[in-house]
Design a protein around this motif. Sequence first.
Motif, mmCIF file in Angstrom:
data_model
loop_
_atom_site.group_PDB
_atom_site.id
_atom_site.type_symbol
_atom_site.label_atom_id
_atom_site.label_comp_id
_atom_site.label_asym_id
_atom_site.label_seq_id
_atom_site.Cartn_x
_atom_site.Cartn_y
_atom_site.Cartn_z
ATOM 1 N N LYS A 173 17.203 18.391 -10.305
ATOM 2 C CA LYS A 173 16.296 17.336 -9.851
ATOM 3 C C LYS A 173 17.141 16.209 -9.270
ATOM 4 C CE LYS A 173 12.595 16.374 -12.491
ATOM 5 N NZ LYS A 173 11.360 17.105 -12.199
ATOM 6 N N ALA A 174 16.597 15.499 -8.309
ATOM 7 C CA ALA A 174 17.314 14.379 -7.699
ATOM 8 C C ALA A 174 17.428 13.224 -8.689
ATOM 9 C CB ALA A 174 16.594 13.911 -6.445
ATOM 10 N N ALA A 175 18.575 12.539 -8.657
ATOM 11 C CA ALA A 175 18.761 11.380 -9.521
ATOM 12 C C ALA A 175 17.716 10.306 -9.240
ATOM 13 C CB ALA A 175 20.169 10.811 -9.339
ATOM 14 N N GLY A 176 17.236 10.252 -8.014
ATOM 15 C CA GLY A 176 16.224 9.261 -7.641
ATOM 16 C C GLY A 176 14.855 9.527 -8.224
ATOM 17 N N SER A 177 14.689 10.663 -8.906
ATOM 18 C CA SER A 177 13.387 10.980 -9.509
ATOM 19 C C SER A 177 13.234 10.373 -10.907
ATOM 20 C CB SER A 177 13.205 12.500 -9.598
ATOM 21 O OG SER A 177 14.163 13.077 -10.473
ATOM 22 N N LEU A 178 14.286 9.726 -11.407
ATOM 23 C CA LEU A 178 14.249 9.168 -12.762
ATOM 24 C C LEU A 178 13.150 8.118 -12.934
ATOM 25 C CD1 LEU A 178 17.953 8.591 -13.872
ATOM 26 C CD2 LEU A 178 16.279 10.108 -14.939
ATOM 27 N N ALA A 179 12.531 8.137 -14.085
ATOM 28 C CA ALA A 179 11.585 7.101 -14.498
ATOM 29 C C ALA A 179 11.801 6.874 -15.985
ATOM 30 C CB ALA A 179 10.150 7.526 -14.217
ATOM 31 N N ALA A 180 11.292 5.767 -16.484
ATOM 32 C CA ALA A 180 11.507 5.394 -17.878
ATOM 33 C C ALA A 180 10.241 5.580 -18.701
ATOM 34 C CB ALA A 180 11.964 3.933 -17.967
ATOM 35 N N HIS A 181 10.395 5.485 -20.001
ATOM 36 C CA HIS A 181 9.259 5.454 -20.920
ATOM 37 C C HIS A 181 8.314 4.334 -20.517
ATOM 38 C CE1 HIS A 181 7.049 5.485 -24.687
ATOM 39 N NE2 HIS A 181 7.437 4.253 -24.972
ATOM 40 N N MET A 182 7.041 4.654 -20.407
ATOM 41 C CA MET A 182 5.965 3.734 -20.042
ATOM 42 C C MET A 182 5.934 3.377 -18.561
ATOM 43 S SD MET A 182 4.366 3.625 -22.852
ATOM 44 C CE MET A 182 3.081 2.411 -22.495
ATOM 45 N N ASP A 183 6.863 3.895 -17.764
ATOM 46 C CA ASP A 183 6.744 3.752 -16.310
ATOM 47 C C ASP A 183 5.596 4.638 -15.827
ATOM 48 O OD1 ASP A 183 8.851 2.019 -16.112
ATOM 49 O OD2 ASP A 183 10.227 3.425 -15.145
ATOM 50 N N THR A 184 5.080 4.342 -14.652
ATOM 51 C CA THR A 184 4.030 5.180 -14.087
ATOM 52 C C THR A 184 4.639 6.357 -13.325
ATOM 53 O OG1 THR A 184 3.938 3.784 -12.110
ATOM 54 C CG2 THR A 184 2.382 3.294 -13.866
ATOM 55 N N ILE A 185 3.974 7.490 -13.408
ATOM 56 C CA ILE A 185 4.300 8.636 -12.557
ATOM 57 C C ILE A 185 3.461 8.469 -11.294
ATOM 58 C CG2 ILE A 185 4.173 11.140 -12.321
ATOM 59 C CD1 ILE A 185 4.319 11.272 -15.431
ATOM 60 N N LYS A 186 4.127 8.327 -10.178
ATOM 61 C CA LYS A 186 3.421 8.070 -8.919
ATOM 62 C C LYS A 186 2.883 9.376 -8.347
ATOM 63 C CE LYS A 186 6.296 4.051 -7.870
ATOM 64 N NZ LYS A 186 7.291 3.453 -6.926
ATOM 65 N N TYR A 187 1.572 9.448 -8.215
ATOM 66 C CA TYR A 187 0.943 10.636 -7.654
ATOM 67 C C TYR A 187 1.172 10.632 -6.136
ATOM 68 C CZ TYR A 187 -2.409 14.471 -7.439
ATOM 69 O OH TYR A 187 -2.989 15.713 -7.279
ATOM 70 N N PRO A 188 1.872 11.633 -5.594
ATOM 71 C CA PRO A 188 2.156 11.643 -4.149
ATOM 72 C C PRO A 188 0.959 12.165 -3.341
ATOM 73 C CG PRO A 188 3.308 13.455 -5.229
ATOM 74 C CD PRO A 188 2.567 12.716 -6.307
ATOM 75 N N HIS A 189 -0.019 11.303 -3.149
ATOM 76 C CA HIS A 189 -1.228 11.685 -2.424
ATOM 77 C C HIS A 189 -0.873 12.167 -1.017
ATOM 78 C CE1 HIS A 189 -3.934 10.072 -5.490
ATOM 79 N NE2 HIS A 189 -3.123 9.035 -5.584
ATOM 80 N N GLY A 190 -1.550 13.208 -0.603
ATOM 81 C CA GLY A 190 -1.297 13.762 0.723
ATOM 82 C C GLY A 190 -0.137 14.737 0.756
ATOM 83 N N VAL A 191 0.579 14.844 -0.380
ATOM 84 C CA VAL A 191 1.724 15.756 -0.454
ATOM 85 C C VAL A 191 1.414 16.926 -1.392
ATOM 86 C CG1 VAL A 191 4.179 15.977 -1.051
ATOM 87 C CG2 VAL A 191 3.324 13.869 0.000
ATOM 88 N N THR A 192 0.777 16.627 -2.512
ATOM 89 C CA THR A 192 0.453 17.666 -3.489
ATOM 90 C C THR A 192 -0.934 17.458 -4.063
ATOM 91 O OG1 THR A 192 1.136 18.728 -5.568
ATOM 92 C CG2 THR A 192 1.495 16.364 -5.389
ATOM 93 N N ASN A 193 -1.549 18.550 -4.451
ATOM 94 C CA ASN A 193 -2.817 18.512 -5.184
ATOM 95 C C ASN A 193 -2.673 19.195 -6.540
ATOM 96 O OD1 ASN A 193 -4.507 17.284 -3.115
ATOM 97 N ND2 ASN A 193 -4.252 19.204 -1.985
ATOM 98 N N GLU A 194 -1.434 19.548 -6.895
ATOM 99 C CA GLU A 194 -1.198 20.315 -8.114
ATOM 100 C C GLU A 194 -0.057 19.691 -8.916
ATOM 101 O OE1 GLU A 194 -0.594 24.390 -6.970
ATOM 102 O OE2 GLU A 194 -2.631 24.602 -6.169
ATOM 103 N N LEU A 195 -0.324 18.511 -9.437
ATOM 104 C CA LEU A 195 0.691 17.786 -10.195
ATOM 105 C C LEU A 195 0.682 18.257 -11.651
ATOM 106 C CD1 LEU A 195 2.755 15.449 -9.795
ATOM 107 C CD2 LEU A 195 1.015 13.918 -10.723
#
Length: 351
Positions: A173-195
């Motif tokens: 996975k890319a290092a830029g994909s990191l998120a922290a506890h309680m951060d939001t997971i950004k839904y990539p609208h227009g890119v995926t419908n199967e998160l």
Amino acid sequence: FPCTCATSADSLTEITKSGKQSSYFTRNINMPTVMPGVGQLARSRTQIIPSAIRSATCMVDALKLVSFRSKGTSAGTANLGVVQGGNVCPISKSSARDMRELIEIHGHEKPSVELDIAAALPLKEVHLLAPLQQVGAIICVGKNYLEHVKEVDSSLPGISQVSVPEHPIIFTKAAGSLAAHMDTIKYPHGVTNELDYEGELGVVIGKGGINISRENAREHIFGYTIVNDVTARDIQKKHQQWYLGKSMDTFCPMGPWVVPAADVDIKKSLRIQTWVNGELRQDGQTKDMIFDIPTLISICSQGMSLHAGDIIATGTPSGVGAGFKPPKYLQPGDVVRIAIEGIGELQNCVE
């Protein structure tokens, strides 16, 4: 911060008066209230457990190492600390500037640190960051639990060979994909419908190496954390390589802390559970891994150096969203909570 040390009250009092400094702090030191000098020390900026008692049985139980910043401070201001009860105690910069440096200093040994007790903050007043702000490689393992193999092969045909792997399926996975506890997971609208979600045990490499033997692999582990290997299933299926479907922004929540290997009995099976909006979706045991942790470390280091601060996400048990009929993919507003026995809980909301 009470603590238990195998040393006499008199010797501890004498050492305290001497002012000798150490980079060693422990939880559970029961300091008798009758001891002169201790109260004055507790009110000072930094509580120090002197070097003269470092050989005593003075070790922190279930040390929880965090990267954090106080709420309201700038995004670039990160601190290293220890969670004790409902508080976060900063680690002195003299011990380490950040998690990566702490790992490089201590390797596979349980770290000794100096805490700034006077600067302790309630957890509710800090923002926990991903434990490693400068992560090395994020190495991931696919189809490493038998029941997950079955659900993947039936629900996601085409993403891999339909069978139990003879060799670990490794991706990154890319290092830029990191998120922290309680951060939001950004839904990539227009890119995926199967998160989708995948609760996983993360191994933090301590001592680097190449061509590490399975027998020596545990000597290279600094500690453990929790990883959510968030995945866009349609993108994963579209490309033969899984990198794009696994590496979008915020697709690697990690945390909330790192627990040193000495505090986690990995020989015992650890329970891994994932809930979505309170519904239990995953409930597995690390004993059910097809390839265990020493094997993964050995294979991932063949001809390729592992470095301090690298992460190995060891695979997910069954119960991912794609495995349900019909699939239960994540939607905006969903809350994902992952718990691993002996480590803690990682929670994120989809936005």
